[in-house]
Design an enzyme around this catalytic site. Structure first.
Site, PDB file in Angstrom:
ATOM      1  N   SER A   1      15.149  35.204 -32.359  1.00  0.00           N
ATOM      2  CA  SER A   1      13.912  34.935 -31.623  1.00  0.00           C
ATOM      3  C   SER A   1      13.199  33.766 -32.277  1.00  0.00           C
ATOM      4  O   SER A   1      12.714  33.888 -33.404  1.00  0.00           O
ATOM      5  CB  SER A   1      12.992  36.159 -31.619  1.00  0.00           C
ATOM      6  OG  SER A   1      11.763  35.839 -30.977  1.00  0.00           O
ATOM      7  N   GLY A   2      13.154  32.643 -31.583  1.00  0.00           N
ATOM      8  CA  GLY A   2      12.494  31.462 -32.137  1.00  0.00           C
ATOM      9  C   GLY A   2      11.044  31.727 -32.489  1.00  0.00           C
ATOM     10  O   GLY A   2      10.595  31.461 -33.594  1.00  0.00           O
ATOM     11  N   SER A   3      10.306  32.288 -31.548  1.00  0.00           N
ATOM     12  CA  SER A   3       8.877  32.536 -31.777  1.00  0.00           C
ATOM     13  C   SER A   3       8.632  33.777 -32.615  1.00  0.00           C
ATOM     14  O   SER A   3       7.589  33.886 -33.270  1.00  0.00           O
ATOM     15  CB  SER A   3       8.149  32.688 -30.438  1.00  0.00           C
ATOM     16  OG  SER A   3       8.539  33.895 -29.804  1.00  0.00           O
ATOM     17  N   GLY A   4       9.553  34.717 -32.573  1.00  0.00           N
ATOM     18  CA  GLY A   4       9.344  35.977 -33.276  1.00  0.00           C
ATOM     19  C   GLY A   4       8.306  36.849 -32.612  1.00  0.00           C
ATOM     20  O   GLY A   4       7.830  37.828 -33.193  1.00  0.00           O
TER      21      GLY A   4
ATOM     22  N   THR B   1       8.441  37.213 -28.753  1.00  0.00           N
ATOM     23  CA  THR B   1       8.805  37.461 -27.357  1.00  0.00           C
ATOM     24  C   THR B   1       8.588  38.942 -27.056  1.00  0.00           C
ATOM     25  O   THR B   1       9.165  39.810 -27.721  1.00  0.00           O
ATOM     26  CB  THR B   1      10.278  37.068 -27.104  1.00  0.00           C
ATOM     27  OG1 THR B   1      10.441  35.690 -27.450  1.00  0.00           O
ATOM     28  CG2 THR B   1      10.679  37.303 -25.663  1.00  0.00           C
TER      29      THR B   1
ATOM     30  N   GLU C   1      18.086  27.066 -30.174  1.00  0.00           N
ATOM     31  CA  GLU C   1      19.259  27.747 -29.626  1.00  0.00           C
ATOM     32  C   GLU C   1      20.551  27.146 -30.186  1.00  0.00           C
ATOM     33  O   GLU C   1      21.462  27.877 -30.578  1.00  0.00           O
ATOM     34  CB  GLU C   1      19.242  27.647 -28.098  1.00  0.00           C
ATOM     35  CG  GLU C   1      18.048  28.359 -27.484  1.00  0.00           C
ATOM     36  CD  GLU C   1      17.522  27.712 -26.222  1.00  0.00           C
ATOM     37  OE1 GLU C   1      18.150  26.757 -25.696  1.00  0.00           O
ATOM     38  OE2 GLU C   1      16.463  28.145 -25.744  1.00  0.00           O
TER      39      GLU C   1
END
Length: 183
Positions: free
Chosen positions: A85-88, A90, A151
């Site tokens: 999760s890029g944002s952490g 979602t 990604e």
């Protein structure tokens, strides 16, 4: 090689070189098969990278699944949820992490956000230095749309995890008699 392809390769290379792999040893050791089940998850294109990672873990003999498949086994205390999760943050993935944590499932996270709700719940995490939907100032910039650089970097990072696990397990991968290029 096209100019755009060169730019993408340069961005991914820069992101990898600018990433401090703090927590990598812990991340790797939490994945090593101790008999527990591993469930991988992520949303959208991140989920595709996580699905490929689950497949490679299975190739190594590790009981790994991607959340959302029809045959994900029952999990419980001691099992492992590996999250991309890029944002952490979602929403749907964060809820899964919270539920897993409450059931005693360990959490390993790959993210691009140093402070996030998921990272605070994770037993182990690695932060890739790439932009995300809530980017921090310290992250590098990307000409690519949305979270593409995260990604791409995630997929390459997970492939490197597989190589390190192969080395630990004494696995050899050779598709030809030629030596791979040395880096």
């Amino acid at each position: 090689m096209s100019n755009s392809l060169q730019k993408v390769i340069a961005e991914v290379s820069h992101a990898i070189h600018e990433t401090q792999l703090d927590g990598y040893s812990e991340f790797l050791s939490i994945i090593e098969n101790d008999g527990s089940k591993i469930i991988c998850t992520g949303a959208g294109r991140v989920g595709l990278a996580m699905r490929g990672f689950a497949m490679r873990l299975n190739h190594l003999g590790i009981d790994a699944h991607f959340l959302g498949e029809t045959v994900v086994p029952h999990t419980g205390p001691g099992d492992l949820l590996i999250v991309g999760s890029g944002s952490g943050s979602t929403g749907s993935i964060l809820k899964l992490v919270e539920i897993a944590k409450s059931k005693g499932i360990r959490i390993a996270l790959v993210t691009s956000t140093k402070s996030s709700p998921m990272r605070s719940l994770a037993d182990s995490s690695v932060v890739l230095n790439t932009p995300n939907k809530s980017s921090e100032r310290s992250q590098i910039l990307s000409m690519q749309p949305m979270t593409t650089l995260f990604e791409q970097t995630l997929a390459i990072f997970l492939d490197s995890v597989v190589l390190d696990l192969m080395e630990k397990f004494g696995e050899i991968c050779a598709f030809s008699g030629e030596q791979p290029p040395q880096v």
